[in-house]
Design a protein around this motif. Structure first.
Motif, short mmCIF file in Angstrom:
data_model
loop_
_atom_site.label_atom_id
_atom_site.label_comp_id
_atom_site.label_asym_id
_atom_site.label_seq_id
_atom_site.Cartn_x
_atom_site.Cartn_y
_atom_site.Cartn_z
N GLY A 172 0.83 -1.19 0.00
CA GLY A 172 0.00 0.00 0.00
C GLY A 172 0.87 1.25 0.00
N GLU A 173 0.22 2.40 0.04
CA GLU A 173 0.94 3.66 -0.05
C GLU A 173 0.71 4.53 1.18
N LEU A 174 1.75 5.19 1.61
CA LEU A 174 1.60 6.23 2.62
C LEU A 174 0.99 7.46 1.96
N SER A 175 0.32 8.29 2.73
CA SER A 175 -0.31 9.48 2.15
C SER A 175 0.73 10.44 1.59
N GLU A 176 1.90 10.49 2.23
CA GLU A 176 3.00 11.34 1.77
C GLU A 176 4.32 10.59 1.93
N PRO A 177 5.29 10.79 1.03
CA PRO A 177 6.61 10.16 1.21
C PRO A 177 7.30 10.71 2.46
N ILE A 178 7.96 9.83 3.20
CA ILE A 178 8.71 10.26 4.39
C ILE A 178 10.07 9.59 4.39
N ASP A 179 11.01 10.16 5.13
CA ASP A 179 12.34 9.55 5.16
C ASP A 179 12.32 8.26 5.98
N GLU A 180 13.36 7.46 5.82
CA GLU A 180 13.38 6.11 6.40
C GLU A 180 13.30 6.10 7.93
N LYS A 181 14.06 6.97 8.56
CA LYS A 181 14.08 6.97 10.02
C LYS A 181 12.74 7.45 10.60
N THR A 182 12.12 8.40 9.93
CA THR A 182 10.79 8.84 10.37
C THR A 182 9.79 7.69 10.23
N PHE A 183 9.89 6.96 9.14
CA PHE A 183 9.00 5.81 8.95
C PHE A 183 9.21 4.79 10.06
N PHE A 184 10.46 4.53 10.42
CA PHE A 184 10.74 3.56 11.49
C PHE A 184 10.17 4.02 12.83
N GLU A 185 10.22 5.29 13.10
CA GLU A 185 9.64 5.80 14.34
C GLU A 185 8.13 5.59 14.36
N ILE A 186 7.50 5.84 13.22
CA ILE A 186 6.05 5.61 13.10
C ILE A 186 5.75 4.12 13.24
N LEU A 187 6.59 3.30 12.59
CA LEU A 187 6.41 1.85 12.64
C LEU A 187 6.51 1.34 14.08
N LYS A 188 7.50 1.83 14.82
CA LYS A 188 7.67 1.43 16.22
C LYS A 188 6.44 1.79 17.05
N LYS A 189 5.96 2.99 16.85
CA LYS A 189 4.84 3.46 17.65
C LYS A 189 3.56 2.70 17.35
N LEU A 196 14.40 -1.55 1.46
CA LEU A 196 14.71 -1.56 2.89
C LEU A 196 13.92 -2.70 3.52
N LEU A 197 14.61 -3.61 4.20
CA LEU A 197 13.96 -4.72 4.88
C LEU A 197 13.85 -4.41 6.36
N ALA A 198 12.64 -4.57 6.91
CA ALA A 198 12.40 -4.26 8.32
C ALA A 198 11.79 -5.49 9.00
N ASP A 199 12.56 -6.10 9.89
CA ASP A 199 12.11 -7.26 10.66
C ASP A 199 11.70 -6.77 12.04
N ILE A 200 10.39 -6.77 12.31
CA ILE A 200 9.91 -6.22 13.58
C ILE A 200 9.51 -7.32 14.58
N GLY A 201 9.65 -8.58 14.19
CA GLY A 201 9.30 -9.69 15.08
C GLY A 201 8.04 -10.40 14.66
N HIS A 202 8.02 -11.72 14.84
CA HIS A 202 6.89 -12.54 14.40
C HIS A 202 5.60 -12.17 15.14
N PHE A 203 5.67 -12.20 16.46
CA PHE A 203 4.49 -11.85 17.25
C PHE A 203 4.02 -10.43 16.92
N GLU A 204 4.97 -9.54 16.77
CA GLU A 204 4.63 -8.12 16.55
C GLU A 204 3.86 -7.91 15.24
N THR A 205 4.20 -8.67 14.21
CA THR A 205 3.49 -8.50 12.93
C THR A 205 2.06 -9.05 13.00
#
Length: 364
Positions: free
Chosen positions: A244-261, A321-330
């Motif tokens: 899918g698509e994000l509403s706006e492009p963002i940099d990688e580290k910002t995406f990771f912060e959003i992903l974590k939250k 960019l590959l992001a492994d966030i954990g089996h349970f977490e997904t």
């Protein structure tokens, strides 16, 4: 309601025929005709979950992961799998599992991840092969419209956002009835020619038995000629992963912060940053290394999944960019998905979201 009634409701969301061949889905423990007093929804049907079901007076556990996966030759209580099964049987608690049937469903595991990440224009990442079938049958012309209507009602003729799709060819059918036959038209022992329509409709394989039953019930002929074939055409409504698509492009580290939250993650294992914006996001709940190639081909900027091994990170090859966030977490929100779905379908039924912690992985 019986377990069978509940299973029928669940199969509207995730037909068991969607599951992968290696999987073990459906009713794993219990009697399909047993009356259900309450439902507990969980990711894993472990001993502590069964204890929770007992405390909440639920005699049906709907689990994402199957507690019975490999063959079991003995039930002696050796190991967590055997202990869980024995306890469920002793307490007369049934266990029903969805696993890859829900993984492959259009509104299943990966759709939930997309919703959590607020992705737009979501679509299946890896369409499941062999999911589409075609029926060809031959009907007297005056009965053609009626048979088509019945087949459509049984689930045939749906292609993407289009319904009631079919193709019809006019022709002449022939038959000669012997003395034991009861022909629709014609005379015993004489060759009969009948104006017929050849009807073709496609359908997903979970609908096959119902469609054949419908055809045989409503077709006017005593002996019904029909053909079923499996198509290689990719089907956009069944398959693993989503993009899918994000509403706006963002940099990688910002995406990771959003992903974590949004995914309640404290640590992300990832391939090298590519110093480019993230717009297209591929997701695959559970073990998703097999999706790396497909994510690249689909134009994903990042693949969010789990269980990537050391050498699989090399497959990023500076393309994704590959992001492994954990089996349970997904998969953590899968039980919320199921509770929400069942609550809408069965508004007056006792459905509980499991509070038991089943993630076996801890972080220090």
């Amino acid at each position: 309601m019986t377990i069978k009634d509940i299973a029928n409701v669940l199969e509207e969301l995730a037909p068991l025929s969607f599951a992968e061949d290696f999987d073990n889905v459906g009713l794993l423990v219990g009697d399909i005709n047993k009356t259900v007093n309450g439902i507990l929804v969980t990711l894993d049907s472990l001993e502590n979950v069964i204890e929770e079901a007992i405390a909440k007076k639920c005699n049906l556990i709907i689990s994402f992961h199957p507690i019975v996966f490999k063959g079991i030759k003995k039930l002696t209580g050796k190991g967590y799998v055997e202990r869980s099964i024995i306890k469920a049987i002793q307490k007369d608690i049934a266990i029903y599992c969805l696993h890859t049937a829900l993984d492959n469903a259009i509104e299943g595991v990966n759709a939930k991840i997309c919703d959590i990440l607020e992705l737009n224009k979501k679509r299946i990442l890896i369409p499941k092969p062999g999911s589409l079938k075609k029926l060809v049958t031959y009907v007297p012309q005056e009965k053609s419209d009626d048979i088509l209507e019945k087949l459509f009602a049984a689930g045939a003729g749906k292609i993407g956002a289009y319904r009631n799709c079919s193709f019809t060819v006019e022709g002449i059918g022939s038959y000669q009835a012997d003395e034991k036959a009861r022909p629709y038209k014609g005379t015993i022992g004489e060759l009969h020619l009948e104006k017929e329509n050849q009807i073709s409709v496609v359908f997903t394989k979970d609908r096959e038995h119902g469609i054949i039953r419908t055809l045989l019930k409503h077709h006017p002929y005593e002996e019904v000629a029909y053909e079923i074939s499996t198509l290689d055409n990719p089907l956009s409504s069944i398959g693993m992963g989503m993009i899918g698509e994000l509403s706006e492009p963002i940099d990688e580290k910002t995406f990771f912060e959003i992903l974590k939250k949004k995914m309640n993650v404290s640590v992300i294992r990832h391939s090298a940053f590519l110093n480019k914006k993230i717009k297209n996001v591929a997701v695959l709940g559970g073990s998703g290394a097999f999706a790396i190639k497909s994510a690249k081909e689909a134009g994903a900027d990042v693949l969010v999944t789990s269980d990537l091994k050391y050498h699989q990170f090399f497959e990023a090859e500076s393309e994704i960019l590959l992001a492994d966030i954990g089996h349970f977490e997904t998969e953590q929100f899968t039980k919320n998905l199921l509770v929400d779905y069942l609550t809408k379908k069965l508004p007056n039924f006792a459905i509980s979201l499991s509070e038991s912690i089943t993630n076996p992985i801890k972080y220090y």
